[in-house]
Design a protein around this motif. Structure first.
Motif, mmCIF file in Angstrom:
data_model
loop_
_atom_site.group_PDB
_atom_site.id
_atom_site.type_symbol
_atom_site.label_atom_id
_atom_site.label_comp_id
_atom_site.label_asym_id
_atom_site.label_seq_id
_atom_site.Cartn_x
_atom_site.Cartn_y
_atom_site.Cartn_z
ATOM 1 N N THR A 47 8.237 5.008 1.748
ATOM 2 C CA THR A 47 7.073 6.085 1.424
ATOM 3 C C THR A 47 6.789 5.821 -0.049
ATOM 4 O O THR A 47 6.750 6.630 -0.830
ATOM 5 C CB THR A 47 7.692 7.371 1.558
ATOM 6 O OG1 THR A 47 8.467 7.749 2.829
ATOM 7 C CG2 THR A 47 6.496 8.236 1.813
ATOM 8 N N LEU A 48 6.319 4.679 -0.622
ATOM 9 C CA LEU A 48 6.041 4.135 -1.690
ATOM 10 C C LEU A 48 4.731 4.911 -2.048
ATOM 11 O O LEU A 48 3.937 5.142 -1.392
ATOM 12 C CB LEU A 48 6.092 2.647 -2.050
ATOM 13 C CG LEU A 48 7.491 2.074 -2.045
ATOM 14 C CD1 LEU A 48 7.317 0.390 -1.784
ATOM 15 C CD2 LEU A 48 7.861 2.276 -3.376
ATOM 16 N N LYS A 49 4.806 5.330 -3.413
ATOM 17 C CA LYS A 49 3.410 5.925 -3.986
ATOM 18 C C LYS A 49 3.202 5.096 -5.130
ATOM 19 O O LYS A 49 3.829 4.378 -5.829
ATOM 20 C CB LYS A 49 3.994 7.303 -4.576
ATOM 21 C CG LYS A 49 4.674 8.098 -3.611
ATOM 22 C CD LYS A 49 5.000 9.656 -4.334
ATOM 23 C CE LYS A 49 5.895 10.486 -3.132
ATOM 24 N NZ LYS A 49 6.110 11.789 -3.758
ATOM 25 N N ARG B 91 13.634 9.328 -0.872
ATOM 26 C CA ARG B 91 12.595 7.958 -0.451
ATOM 27 C C ARG B 91 13.296 6.396 -0.872
ATOM 28 O O ARG B 91 13.246 5.827 0.039
ATOM 29 C CB ARG B 91 11.239 7.947 -1.218
ATOM 30 C CG ARG B 91 10.362 9.300 -0.961
ATOM 31 C CD ARG B 91 9.029 9.190 -1.736
ATOM 32 N NE ARG B 91 9.307 9.099 -3.132
ATOM 33 C CZ ARG B 91 8.754 8.231 -3.955
ATOM 34 N NH1 ARG B 91 8.325 7.119 -3.381
ATOM 35 N NH2 ARG B 91 9.084 8.306 -4.991
ATOM 36 N N PHE B 92 14.021 6.740 -1.966
ATOM 37 C CA PHE B 92 14.795 5.549 -2.321
ATOM 38 C C PHE B 92 16.306 5.678 -1.911
ATOM 39 O O PHE B 92 16.917 6.820 -1.927
ATOM 40 C CB PHE B 92 14.550 5.337 -3.931
ATOM 41 C CG PHE B 92 13.372 4.762 -4.204
ATOM 42 C CD1 PHE B 92 12.262 4.979 -3.482
ATOM 43 C CD2 PHE B 92 13.039 4.531 -5.708
ATOM 44 C CE1 PHE B 92 11.060 4.574 -3.812
ATOM 45 C CE2 PHE B 92 11.892 3.982 -5.822
ATOM 46 C CZ PHE B 92 10.936 4.315 -5.067
ATOM 47 N N GLN C 118 0.915 -1.284 -0.083
ATOM 48 C CA GLN C 118 0.070 0.034 -0.020
ATOM 49 C C GLN C 118 0.915 1.178 -0.075
ATOM 50 O O GLN C 118 2.040 1.131 0.475
ATOM 51 C CB GLN C 118 -0.884 0.024 1.134
ATOM 52 C CG GLN C 118 -2.181 -1.050 1.063
ATOM 53 C CD GLN C 118 -2.966 -0.952 2.239
ATOM 54 O OE1 GLN C 118 -2.750 -0.452 3.285
ATOM 55 N NE2 GLN C 118 -4.416 -1.271 1.826
ATOM 56 N N ALA C 119 0.242 2.347 -0.661
ATOM 57 C CA ALA C 119 0.901 3.375 -0.632
ATOM 58 C C ALA C 119 1.499 3.889 1.007
ATOM 59 O O ALA C 119 0.757 3.839 1.958
ATOM 60 C CB ALA C 119 -0.093 4.764 -1.028
ATOM 61 N N GLY C 120 2.761 4.333 1.015
ATOM 62 C CA GLY C 120 3.340 4.722 2.310
ATOM 63 C C GLY C 120 4.231 3.580 2.736
ATOM 64 O O GLY C 120 5.125 3.773 3.672
ATOM 65 N N SER D 56 -0.568 0.226 -4.161
ATOM 66 C CA SER D 56 -1.915 0.572 -4.298
ATOM 67 C C SER D 56 -2.109 1.757 -3.417
ATOM 68 O O SER D 56 -1.587 2.069 -2.294
ATOM 69 C CB SER D 56 -2.690 -0.491 -3.962
ATOM 70 O OG SER D 56 -2.427 -1.001 -2.566
ATOM 71 N N SER D 57 -3.124 2.403 -3.741
ATOM 72 C CA SER D 57 -3.296 3.937 -3.120
ATOM 73 C C SER D 57 -4.549 3.599 -1.931
ATOM 74 O O SER D 57 -5.261 2.262 -1.883
ATOM 75 C CB SER D 57 -4.040 4.888 -4.000
ATOM 76 O OG SER D 57 -5.170 4.217 -4.698
#
Length: 127
Positions: A85-87, A67-68, A13-15, A126-127
Motif C-alpha cells: 500500500t505504498l504512498k 503497511r511495511f 504507482q500508489a497502492g 507515483s500518484s
C-alpha cells in the motif's frame, strides 16, 4: 567490515508493493541487528524499521506500521523490507544498516546507532 547491498527498489504507482532486500557480501548477517532507513529529497534520513539478530524483536515507525514488514532469513544472509500500500510520501532512497551490538527502544531508531550502511536503493511512488 560487513558490506551491505540493497536491491528491489523501483517505480510503482500508489497502492502498489515492493520488496527490498539487503544482502551481506562478506559477513554473516546473523551477527548483526539490522535496520532500514530512508531519505526523501530535501529531508534527513529517518528510521523505518529494525529487527534483532534472531528476529524476535521488531520496531517499526508509526508512519509505515501496518503497511511495511521487516524480516530476515539468516540462512540466506538477507534482510527484507516488504512494502505494501505504498504512498507518494514513501518516495525515498532506502538504506539498510547493521549494528554490531544490541539496542532497545528509541536507541535503535538513531542513524548513529548503526555501524555499517549499504549504498541505498531508490523507491519512487507515483500518484
Amino acid at each position: 567490515q560487513v558490506q551491505l547491498v540493497e536491491s528491489g527498489g523501483g517505480s510503482v504507482q500508489a497502492g502498489g508493493s515492493l520488496r527490498l532486500s539487503c544482502a551481506a557480501s562478506s559477513h554473516t548477517l546473523s551477527s548483526y541487528l539490522m535496520g532500514w532507513f530512508r531519505q526523501a529529497p530535501g529531508k534527513e534520513r529517518e528510521f523505518v524499521a529494525t529487527i534483532t539478530r534472531s528476529g524476535g524483536t521488531i520496531y517499526i515507525t508509526d508512519s509505515v506500521k501496518g503497511r511495511f514488514t521487516i524480516s530476515r532469513d539468516n540462512a540466506k544472509n538477507t534482510v527484507y523490507l516488504q512494502m505494501n500500500t505504498l504512498k507518494p510520501d514513501d518516495t525515498a532512497v532506502y538504506y539498510c544498516a547493521a549494528r554490531t551490538s544490541s539496542c532497545s527502544g528509541s536507541e535503535c531508531f538513531r542513524n548513529a546507532a548503526y555501524d555499517y550502511w549499504g549504498q541505498g536503493t531508490q523507491v519512487i511512488v507515483s500518484s
